[in-house]
Design a protein around this motif. Sequence first.
Motif, PDB file in Angstrom:
ATOM      1  N   LEU A  58       4.572  20.777  27.005  1.00 49.45           N
ATOM      2  CA  LEU A  58       5.353  19.618  26.579  1.00 49.45           C
ATOM      3  C   LEU A  58       4.585  18.764  25.571  1.00 49.45           C
ATOM      4  O   LEU A  58       5.171  18.273  24.588  1.00 49.45           O
ATOM      5  CB  LEU A  58       5.783  18.784  27.781  1.00 49.45           C
ATOM      6  CG  LEU A  58       6.843  19.410  28.694  1.00 49.45           C
ATOM      7  CD1 LEU A  58       7.062  18.550  29.931  1.00 49.45           C
ATOM      8  CD2 LEU A  58       8.146  19.615  27.949  1.00 49.45           C
ATOM      9  N   ALA A  59       3.296  18.598  25.800  1.00 46.09           N
ATOM     10  CA  ALA A  59       2.485  17.836  24.842  1.00 46.09           C
ATOM     11  C   ALA A  59       2.437  18.552  23.497  1.00 46.09           C
ATOM     12  O   ALA A  59       2.588  17.921  22.434  1.00 46.09           O
ATOM     13  CB  ALA A  59       1.079  17.642  25.402  1.00 46.09           C
ATOM     14  N   TRP A  60       2.243  19.830  23.507  1.00 42.04           N
ATOM     15  CA  TRP A  60       2.184  20.610  22.265  1.00 42.04           C
ATOM     16  C   TRP A  60       3.504  20.519  21.509  1.00 42.04           C
ATOM     17  O   TRP A  60       3.527  20.300  20.292  1.00 42.04           O
ATOM     18  CB  TRP A  60       1.835  22.069  22.596  1.00 42.04           C
ATOM     19  CG  TRP A  60       1.799  22.977  21.413  1.00 42.04           C
ATOM     20  CD1 TRP A  60       0.883  23.000  20.419  1.00 42.04           C
ATOM     21  CD2 TRP A  60       2.754  23.999  21.117  1.00 42.04           C
ATOM     22  NE1 TRP A  60       1.175  23.965  19.503  1.00 42.04           N
ATOM     23  CE2 TRP A  60       2.333  24.597  19.912  1.00 42.04           C
ATOM     24  CE3 TRP A  60       3.902  24.457  21.747  1.00 42.04           C
ATOM     25  CZ2 TRP A  60       3.036  25.640  19.332  1.00 42.04           C
ATOM     26  CZ3 TRP A  60       4.591  25.495  21.157  1.00 42.04           C
ATOM     27  CH2 TRP A  60       4.158  26.081  19.964  1.00 42.04           C
ATOM     28  N   LEU A  61       4.605  20.697  22.249  1.00 42.49           N
ATOM     29  CA  LEU A  61       5.917  20.610  21.606  1.00 42.49           C
ATOM     30  C   LEU A  61       6.202  19.203  21.082  1.00 42.49           C
ATOM     31  O   LEU A  61       6.844  19.031  20.038  1.00 42.49           O
ATOM     32  CB  LEU A  61       7.011  21.046  22.577  1.00 42.49           C
ATOM     33  CG  LEU A  61       7.061  22.536  22.912  1.00 42.49           C
ATOM     34  CD1 LEU A  61       8.047  22.781  24.043  1.00 42.49           C
ATOM     35  CD2 LEU A  61       7.435  23.354  21.688  1.00 42.49           C
ATOM     36  N   THR A  62       5.740  18.187  21.800  1.00 40.48           N
ATOM     37  CA  THR A  62       6.016  16.814  21.399  1.00 40.48           C
ATOM     38  C   THR A  62       5.215  16.417  20.160  1.00 40.48           C
ATOM     39  O   THR A  62       5.757  15.838  19.219  1.00 40.48           O
ATOM     40  CB  THR A  62       5.708  15.835  22.554  1.00 40.48           C
ATOM     41  OG1 THR A  62       6.495  16.189  23.673  1.00 40.48           O
ATOM     42  CG2 THR A  62       6.008  14.394  22.151  1.00 40.48           C
ATOM     43  N   TRP A  63       3.911  16.718  20.122  1.00 39.84           N
ATOM     44  CA  TRP A  63       3.072  16.196  19.052  1.00 39.84           C
ATOM     45  C   TRP A  63       2.874  17.156  17.878  1.00 39.84           C
ATOM     46  O   TRP A  63       2.517  16.723  16.791  1.00 39.84           O
ATOM     47  CB  TRP A  63       1.721  15.772  19.617  1.00 39.84           C
ATOM     48  CG  TRP A  63       1.832  14.501  20.405  1.00 39.84           C
ATOM     49  CD1 TRP A  63       2.276  13.302  19.950  1.00 39.84           C
ATOM     50  CD2 TRP A  63       1.500  14.311  21.772  1.00 39.84           C
ATOM     51  NE1 TRP A  63       2.255  12.370  20.939  1.00 39.84           N
ATOM     52  CE2 TRP A  63       1.765  12.954  22.088  1.00 39.84           C
ATOM     53  CE3 TRP A  63       1.004  15.127  22.781  1.00 39.84           C
ATOM     54  CZ2 TRP A  63       1.551  12.417  23.335  1.00 39.84           C
ATOM     55  CZ3 TRP A  63       0.777  14.577  24.017  1.00 39.84           C
ATOM     56  CH2 TRP A  63       1.063  13.251  24.293  1.00 39.84           C
ATOM     57  N   TRP A  64       3.052  18.454  18.083  1.00 39.00           N
ATOM     58  CA  TRP A  64       2.760  19.381  16.985  1.00 39.00           C
ATOM     59  C   TRP A  64       3.998  20.126  16.462  1.00 39.00           C
ATOM     60  O   TRP A  64       4.063  20.423  15.292  1.00 39.00           O
ATOM     61  CB  TRP A  64       1.704  20.398  17.412  1.00 39.00           C
ATOM     62  CG  TRP A  64       0.354  19.789  17.430  1.00 39.00           C
ATOM     63  CD1 TRP A  64      -0.435  19.528  16.364  1.00 39.00           C
ATOM     64  CD2 TRP A  64      -0.352  19.340  18.568  1.00 39.00           C
ATOM     65  NE1 TRP A  64      -1.593  18.924  16.753  1.00 39.00           N
ATOM     66  CE2 TRP A  64      -1.570  18.797  18.131  1.00 39.00           C
ATOM     67  CE3 TRP A  64      -0.085  19.297  19.945  1.00 39.00           C
ATOM     68  CZ2 TRP A  64      -2.521  18.261  18.979  1.00 39.00           C
ATOM     69  CZ3 TRP A  64      -1.038  18.768  20.779  1.00 39.00           C
ATOM     70  CH2 TRP A  64      -2.235  18.258  20.304  1.00 39.00           C
ATOM     71  N   VAL A  65       4.940  20.444  17.321  1.00 41.31           N
ATOM     72  CA  VAL A  65       6.074  21.241  16.877  1.00 41.31           C
ATOM     73  C   VAL A  65       7.277  20.355  16.569  1.00 41.31           C
ATOM     74  O   VAL A  65       7.826  20.413  15.464  1.00 41.31           O
ATOM     75  CB  VAL A  65       6.429  22.313  17.931  1.00 41.31           C
ATOM     76  CG1 VAL A  65       7.658  23.104  17.497  1.00 41.31           C
ATOM     77  CG2 VAL A  65       5.244  23.227  18.167  1.00 41.31           C
ATOM     78  N   TYR A  66       7.700  19.557  17.557  1.00 37.07           N
ATOM     79  CA  TYR A  66       8.857  18.687  17.374  1.00 37.07           C
ATOM     80  C   TYR A  66       8.404  17.245  17.490  1.00 37.07           C
ATOM     81  O   TYR A  66       7.229  16.956  17.665  1.00 37.07           O
ATOM     82  CB  TYR A  66       9.934  18.972  18.427  1.00 37.07           C
ATOM     83  CG  TYR A  66      10.406  20.406  18.435  1.00 37.07           C
ATOM     84  CD1 TYR A  66      11.113  20.914  17.364  1.00 37.07           C
ATOM     85  CD2 TYR A  66      10.158  21.233  19.522  1.00 37.07           C
ATOM     86  CE1 TYR A  66      11.550  22.229  17.363  1.00 37.07           C
ATOM     87  CE2 TYR A  66      10.597  22.542  19.527  1.00 37.07           C
ATOM     88  CZ  TYR A  66      11.291  23.041  18.443  1.00 37.07           C
ATOM     89  OH  TYR A  66      11.716  24.330  18.441  1.00 37.07           O
ATOM     90  N   SER A  67       9.317  16.353  17.496  1.00 36.33           N
ATOM     91  CA  SER A  67       8.989  14.937  17.685  1.00 36.33           C
ATOM     92  C   SER A  67       9.475  14.507  19.076  1.00 36.33           C
ATOM     93  O   SER A  67      10.132  15.260  19.791  1.00 36.33           O
ATOM     94  CB  SER A  67       9.660  14.090  16.601  1.00 36.33           C
ATOM     95  OG  SER A  67      11.063  14.119  16.780  1.00 36.33           O
ATOM     96  N   TRP A  68       9.135  13.256  19.409  1.00 33.06           N
ATOM     97  CA  TRP A  68       9.551  12.727  20.707  1.00 33.06           C
ATOM     98  C   TRP A  68      11.072  12.618  20.793  1.00 33.06           C
ATOM     99  O   TRP A  68      11.645  12.773  21.874  1.00 33.06           O
ATOM    100  CB  TRP A  68       8.904  11.367  20.954  1.00 33.06           C
ATOM    101  CG  TRP A  68       9.360  10.754  22.245  1.00 33.06           C
ATOM    102  CD1 TRP A  68      10.070   9.616  22.386  1.00 33.06           C
ATOM    103  CD2 TRP A  68       9.167  11.269  23.551  1.00 33.06           C
ATOM    104  NE1 TRP A  68      10.336   9.379  23.722  1.00 33.06           N
ATOM    105  CE2 TRP A  68       9.772  10.394  24.465  1.00 33.06           C
ATOM    106  CE3 TRP A  68       8.538  12.389  24.060  1.00 33.06           C
ATOM    107  CZ2 TRP A  68       9.790  10.586  25.822  1.00 33.06           C
ATOM    108  CZ3 TRP A  68       8.546  12.586  25.435  1.00 33.06           C
ATOM    109  CH2 TRP A  68       9.166  11.691  26.309  1.00 33.06           C
TER     110      TRP A  68
END
Length: 186
Positions: free
Chosen positions: A85-95
Amino acid sequence: EKLSSEHATEIEDIKSLVHRLFVALHLENHQIRKERELLQRLDHLKEELLPLEQMKARIMDSADAKTSRLLWIGLALMSTQGGALAWLTWWVYSWDIMEPVTYFITYGSAMAFYAYFVLTKQDYVYTDAKDRQFLHYFYRKSKNQHFNVERYNKLKEDLAKAEESLRRLRQPLHLRLPIEEINDKD
């Protein structure tokens, strides 16, 4: 009638005296015999329990290892989920994109814990869940190894009762001996 009433009272007193004398003269032999019987019973129960204790220890070790492994797997999955979830939030997608995803993950977790409550009638407390899983593994392994838990529990209860009877038999008040004599015997 007064003479017969007094005579009956005297006879009852004599009977009581004879009974007390009999008990006083034969009590020690009776207690020694009962103590020997209880000691033999204790030895017999301990001999029966020894292989069961060893098997139970092996089963408990196995169940404990499986439960511990399950707890570590749960920790690893939770860590992986948090990292993903952290990877997806900060590197792949946005919050903005990940917020609904985390909402549904949280809602799904709440549903899973509620399902646990519905099935077990217990709150999901980690220690209770661990104990429940341990017992599940323990009884499954017991069944596979033909370990009779009811027989084991019955033997343990019998052993506790025999030890309690022996303890009560050895009490100074039941022996009707002065405490000094008992201390000298030890």
